[in-house]
Write a protein that holds these residues in place. Structure first.
Motif, PDB file in Angstrom:
ATOM      1  N   ASP A 164       0.843  -1.196   0.000  1.00 56.17           N
ATOM      2  CA  ASP A 164       0.000   0.000   0.000  1.00 56.17           C
ATOM      3  C   ASP A 164       0.879   1.247   0.000  1.00 56.17           C
ATOM      4  OD1 ASP A 164      -1.839   2.166   1.040  1.00 56.17           O
ATOM      5  OD2 ASP A 164      -3.218   0.458   0.998  1.00 56.17           O
ATOM      6  N   GLU A 165       0.501   2.241  -0.776  1.00 61.02           N
ATOM      7  CA  GLU A 165       1.313   3.456  -0.858  1.00 61.02           C
ATOM      8  C   GLU A 165       1.372   4.210   0.464  1.00 61.02           C
ATOM      9  OE1 GLU A 165      -2.732   4.693  -2.612  1.00 61.02           O
ATOM     10  OE2 GLU A 165      -1.474   2.896  -2.492  1.00 61.02           O
ATOM     11  N   SER A 166       0.382   4.014   1.351  1.00 58.97           N
ATOM     12  CA  SER A 166       0.430   4.669   2.663  1.00 58.97           C
ATOM     13  C   SER A 166       1.633   4.165   3.468  1.00 58.97           C
ATOM     14  CB  SER A 166      -0.862   4.416   3.440  1.00 58.97           C
ATOM     15  OG  SER A 166      -1.016   3.039   3.757  1.00 58.97           O
ATOM     16  N   GLU A 167       1.993   2.907   3.292  1.00 55.59           N
ATOM     17  CA  GLU A 167       3.176   2.353   3.958  1.00 55.59           C
ATOM     18  C   GLU A 167       4.447   2.964   3.379  1.00 55.59           C
ATOM     19  OE1 GLU A 167       1.196  -2.036   4.898  1.00 55.59           O
ATOM     20  OE2 GLU A 167       2.267  -1.689   3.013  1.00 55.59           O
ATOM     21  N   ALA A 168       4.456   3.195   2.067  1.00 52.96           N
ATOM     22  CA  ALA A 168       5.604   3.829   1.431  1.00 52.96           C
ATOM     23  C   ALA A 168       5.771   5.268   1.897  1.00 52.96           C
ATOM     24  CB  ALA A 168       5.459   3.777  -0.090  1.00 52.96           C
ATOM     25  N   GLU A 189       2.614  -0.543  -7.273  1.00 55.58           N
ATOM     26  CA  GLU A 189       4.065  -0.345  -7.263  1.00 55.58           C
ATOM     27  C   GLU A 189       4.477   1.019  -7.811  1.00 55.58           C
ATOM     28  OE1 GLU A 189       2.996  -2.817 -10.918  1.00 55.58           O
ATOM     29  OE2 GLU A 189       2.494  -2.823  -8.786  1.00 55.58           O
ATOM     30  N   LYS A 190       3.717   1.542  -8.777  1.00 56.30           N
ATOM     31  CA  LYS A 190       4.048   2.870  -9.311  1.00 56.30           C
ATOM     32  C   LYS A 190       3.829   3.949  -8.257  1.00 56.30           C
ATOM     33  CE  LYS A 190       3.171   1.823 -14.182  1.00 56.30           C
ATOM     34  NZ  LYS A 190       2.348   2.141 -15.377  1.00 56.30           N
ATOM     35  N   LEU A 191       2.767   3.815  -7.480  1.00 55.87           N
ATOM     36  CA  LEU A 191       2.500   4.775  -6.414  1.00 55.87           C
ATOM     37  C   LEU A 191       3.548   4.671  -5.305  1.00 55.87           C
ATOM     38  CD1 LEU A 191      -1.381   4.411  -6.165  1.00 55.87           C
ATOM     39  CD2 LEU A 191      -0.092   6.274  -7.239  1.00 55.87           C
ATOM     40  N   ILE A 192       4.000   3.460  -5.041  1.00 57.51           N
ATOM     41  CA  ILE A 192       5.057   3.257  -4.048  1.00 57.51           C
ATOM     42  C   ILE A 192       6.339   3.941  -4.498  1.00 57.51           C
ATOM     43  CG2 ILE A 192       6.585   1.494  -3.049  1.00 57.51           C
ATOM     44  CD1 ILE A 192       4.090  -0.331  -2.905  1.00 57.51           C
ATOM     45  N   ARG A 193       6.679   3.762  -5.763  1.00 61.57           N
ATOM     46  CA  ARG A 193       7.871   4.435  -6.307  1.00 61.57           C
ATOM     47  C   ARG A 193       7.740   5.951  -6.183  1.00 61.57           C
ATOM     48  NH1 ARG A 193      11.254   1.639  -9.990  1.00 61.57           N
ATOM     49  NH2 ARG A 193      11.555   3.600 -11.098  1.00 61.57           N
ATOM     50  N   GLN A 194       6.586   6.475  -6.550  1.00 63.31           N
ATOM     51  CA  GLN A 194       6.376   7.918  -6.507  1.00 63.31           C
ATOM     52  C   GLN A 194       6.504   8.464  -5.088  1.00 63.31           C
ATOM     53  OE1 GLN A 194       2.556   8.568  -8.339  1.00 63.31           O
ATOM     54  NE2 GLN A 194       3.253   7.904 -10.348  1.00 63.31           N
ATOM     55  N   ALA A 195       6.046   7.683  -4.124  1.00 61.38           N
ATOM     56  CA  ALA A 195       6.102   8.127  -2.731  1.00 61.38           C
ATOM     57  C   ALA A 195       7.526   8.158  -2.183  1.00 61.38           C
ATOM     58  CB  ALA A 195       5.240   7.216  -1.859  1.00 61.38           C
TER      59      ALA A 195
END
Length: 245
Positions: free
Chosen positions: A49-53, A81-87
């Motif tokens: 989840d991007e919130s974790e990133a 995964e794209k949102l995780i990278r962005q974060a």
């Protein structure tokens, strides 16, 4: 005259959760005072989840050295995964996905890797479409690693190369896991470009119950730096330190 060394810290499988706010900042501050580059070899988040990133990004603000990462299978769980990278990505944090970066005259090549098994038990591209697709993913990841290493060689043939994976390139560092799940922990295909391009060392994670270190058939050192392994090895701070001359 003494040769200059670059100190690299490495860890994998940190599995940041929404409840982990404040738990890693001290570790990252510590390691930035004891190393010059930090590697995190996949499973940055726990549920993808991007919130974790975002939490990890906040924790990494206490880290003052360059950070080089790859994603792991957990980071793909929700197709975010794209949102995780962005974060996470900024001028100090680099996520490699078949790419290379040179820091402190060391070339880092990274990709996630994939399963498929090892040595004589490696799966072949035969049978059902689903099986062929499984094997093809490992082939694709191996090609990404090879191209990243080649890019370093073309730009700076004089420097040492470090490979960063999430999945294991040899069976030796997954020993301790049940043999029935070896095909899902890594693939010997990944070791081919590592050997051919004479990498200095490899860092991976994923096999939480595996073995800390091993070598490829060409004698290249491979380290399973999953946090669980490092704690089992007795590290007070969950980072392995590796010096590159």
């Amino acid at each position: 005259m003494a040769k200059k060394k670059t100190r690299i810290a490495a860890v994998a499988d940190i599995h940041i959760k929404d409840s982990d706010k404040g738990k890693w900042a001290g570790h990252f501050k510590y390691i930035s005072e004891h190393a010059e580059i930090l590697i995190i070899a996949g499973d940055l988040t726990d549920t993808g989840d991007e919130s974790e990133a975002v939490i990890l990004s906040e924790e990494l603000k206490s880290c003052k050295i360059p950070v080089v990462m790859v994603l792991g299978n957990h980071d793909y769980e929700k197709n975010r995964e794209k949102l995780i990278r962005q974060a996470l990505i900024n001028e100090n944090v680099h996520i490699l996905d078949g790419e290379a970066i040179i820091i402190n005259d060391i070339g880092f090549a990274g990709t996630k890797g994939f399963g498929g098994g090892f040595d004589n038990h490696m799966l072949s591209m035969f049978g059902e479409k689903a099986m062929k697709e499984f094997v093809q993913e490992a082939v694709n990841e191996t090609l990404l690693l090879d191209r990243a290493l080649a890019r370093i060689e073309s730009e700076r043939p004089d420097i040492k190369k470090i490979a960063i994976l999430h999945y294991a390139p040899i069976s030796e560092t997954v020993k301790g896991e049940a043999e029935t799940i070896y095909p899902f922990l890594g693939s010997s295909r990944l070791s081919e470009p590592i050997n051919r391009r004479e990498v200095t060392a490899v860092f991976h994670g994923h096999a939480h119950k595996g073995t800390f270190k091993g070598k490829t058939t060409n004698g290249i050192r491979v380290f399973n730096v999953a946090k669980h392994i490092l704690l089992k090895e007795g590290y007070q701070e969950p980072f392995f330190i590796f010096d590159v001359e």
